[in-house]
Design an enzyme around this catalytic site. Sequence first.
Site, short mmCIF file in Angstrom:
data_model
loop_
_atom_site.label_atom_id
_atom_site.label_comp_id
_atom_site.label_asym_id
_atom_site.label_seq_id
_atom_site.Cartn_x
_atom_site.Cartn_y
_atom_site.Cartn_z
N GLY A 1 23.33 1.96 -19.92
CA GLY A 1 24.47 1.04 -19.92
C GLY A 1 24.19 -0.24 -19.16
O GLY A 1 23.16 -0.41 -18.51
N ARG B 1 24.09 -4.24 -14.69
CA ARG B 1 24.28 -5.49 -13.94
C ARG B 1 24.72 -6.62 -14.87
O ARG B 1 24.39 -7.77 -14.65
CB ARG B 1 23.00 -5.87 -13.20
CG ARG B 1 21.77 -6.02 -14.10
CD ARG B 1 20.62 -6.57 -13.31
NE ARG B 1 19.43 -6.74 -14.13
CZ ARG B 1 18.42 -7.54 -13.83
NH1 ARG B 1 18.48 -8.27 -12.74
NH2 ARG B 1 17.36 -7.62 -14.61
N LYS C 1 24.79 -11.89 -16.72
CA LYS C 1 23.74 -10.96 -16.30
C LYS C 1 23.44 -11.19 -14.82
O LYS C 1 23.06 -12.29 -14.42
CB LYS C 1 22.48 -11.17 -17.14
CG LYS C 1 21.39 -10.15 -16.91
CD LYS C 1 20.24 -10.36 -17.90
CE LYS C 1 19.15 -9.33 -17.69
NZ LYS C 1 18.02 -9.54 -18.63
N ASP D 1 16.47 0.95 -25.47
CA ASP D 1 17.63 0.20 -25.00
C ASP D 1 17.36 -1.29 -24.95
O ASP D 1 18.28 -2.08 -24.68
CB ASP D 1 18.08 0.71 -23.61
CG ASP D 1 16.95 0.71 -22.60
OD1 ASP D 1 16.00 1.49 -22.79
OD2 ASP D 1 17.02 -0.07 -21.63
N ASP E 1 16.39 -8.94 -23.63
CA ASP E 1 15.96 -8.41 -22.33
C ASP E 1 14.55 -8.84 -21.95
O ASP E 1 13.59 -8.08 -22.02
CB ASP E 1 16.09 -6.88 -22.31
CG ASP E 1 17.55 -6.45 -22.20
OD1 ASP E 1 18.35 -7.23 -21.66
OD2 ASP E 1 17.89 -5.36 -22.66
#
Length: 492
Positions: free
Chosen positions: A88, A91, A111, A250, A260
């Site tokens: 999940g 942050r 973020k 993820d 990411d």
Amino acid sequence: MTFHFPFDNSYAALPETFFARVAPTPVPAPRLIKLNRPLAAQLGLDADWLASPEGAAVLAGAQLPDGAASIAMAYAGHQFGQFVPQLGDGRAILLGEVIDKDGVRRDIQLKGSGRTPFSRMGDGRAGLGPVLREYIVSEAMAALGVPTTRSLAAVLTGEQVIRDPIQPGAVLTRVASSHIRVGTFQFFAARGDRDAVQALADHVIARHYPEAAQAEAPYLALLEGVIARQAELIARWMMLGFIHGVMNTDNCSIAGETIDYGPCAFMDRFDPKTVYSSIDQMGRYAYGNQPPIALWNLTRLAECLVPLLAADDDKGVEIAQTALGGFAEHFNSAYLARLAAKLGLSTVQADDPQLCQDFMAAMARGRADFTLAFRRLSDAAADPSDLCAVQALFADPAGFDEWAVRWQQRIAAEPLKSVDRQAAMRAVNPVYIPRNHLVEAVIRAAVDRDDFAPFDELLAVTANPFRELPEFERYAQPPQPHEEVLQTFCGT
């Protein structure tokens, strides 16, 4: 005054099990580092207000705009091959969704905005270094034509975060087609929640693959669509020498975007085994492993969708396997087409795949600089005397020389004039990328001296990666031995 974001939130309308409602953690002294004004305009946001102190407070999470969803998304994931049933947004907070000027739905996410129920004992913060890295690299990828999340803003928080070393805290405002990942499907599949998997699949079809809704088998069409987008995405990475560094499920976007940016990097000297990530001790996510890892991740997605593909699981597995079998064709087609374009081939001949692969093999043997080898070859497309500049990049020039003879013979059969071929090659072979040593120099100036001028200049240079300018020549050069950065870090 409270600023109005034109939110049109859809993910927050899904069942409460899909997320946690949480507010960002207030910060003491928000200070805007950078605002992406063109992106703000594309999103229909007032850039002048966002650049104000009140805007900086919103971008730091100190104040929520009206209508914000303010949720942390739930997902699971395989991290370096090991399944973790709950990860999940530890942050990150999804402020909400807006419809941009092209009619595209976009997430706006903070973020580094503090702890959430998914923080797993982390502080929920981000250090300035990783924020700057993601801002630079994601915007460079956009300029290079790669599907990617974007960076809207970077803000200092006025506090320090405990990292090695301690550094200023910062928040990145990230924009994405969505933040739904393979791991989002895994979160519900691991719990045996078929209804949630179906609700998520329906949401993804409506948002990202509307054509699948009209297909005879919508969930199969969804899987095939994700496979095709991921294959194309990885081919684009490979043609830029880009290494994601942490291709966990993820970190695999259902929308087919690069997401990411942690220990990511662009290669200097070409070696398919190149790894930069400090946590990738076994080379799982090395440059050359990225296509098979993408297929591995997609297989995990297919496992989640099996109950939706057929009433009988065995039949569902068979359907999924057939769909996954298409990945290689999608990837190879995209990879070879882009490689041929980088080599100046606009027509197709039977020997072209071998010619293309032989150049990559010669680069690997000669440890040639990935970006410069293709760019200098673009110059040689119009003037054969420029082949000397390409040859000089190879530690083993003999291998290149043999290949260059075949290449010249091949392009002689092309219908394009040499000057047009050169222009076409320069349009796909960048001269500027955010090289590791340049990014590290930017981070050091900002963290150590509060100097953001190098950051601004590197952003400006990489925003126009295909146009060579004499005053920026140093940005095109590979690092000197003492400048090399051989490891990159996640920043969590």
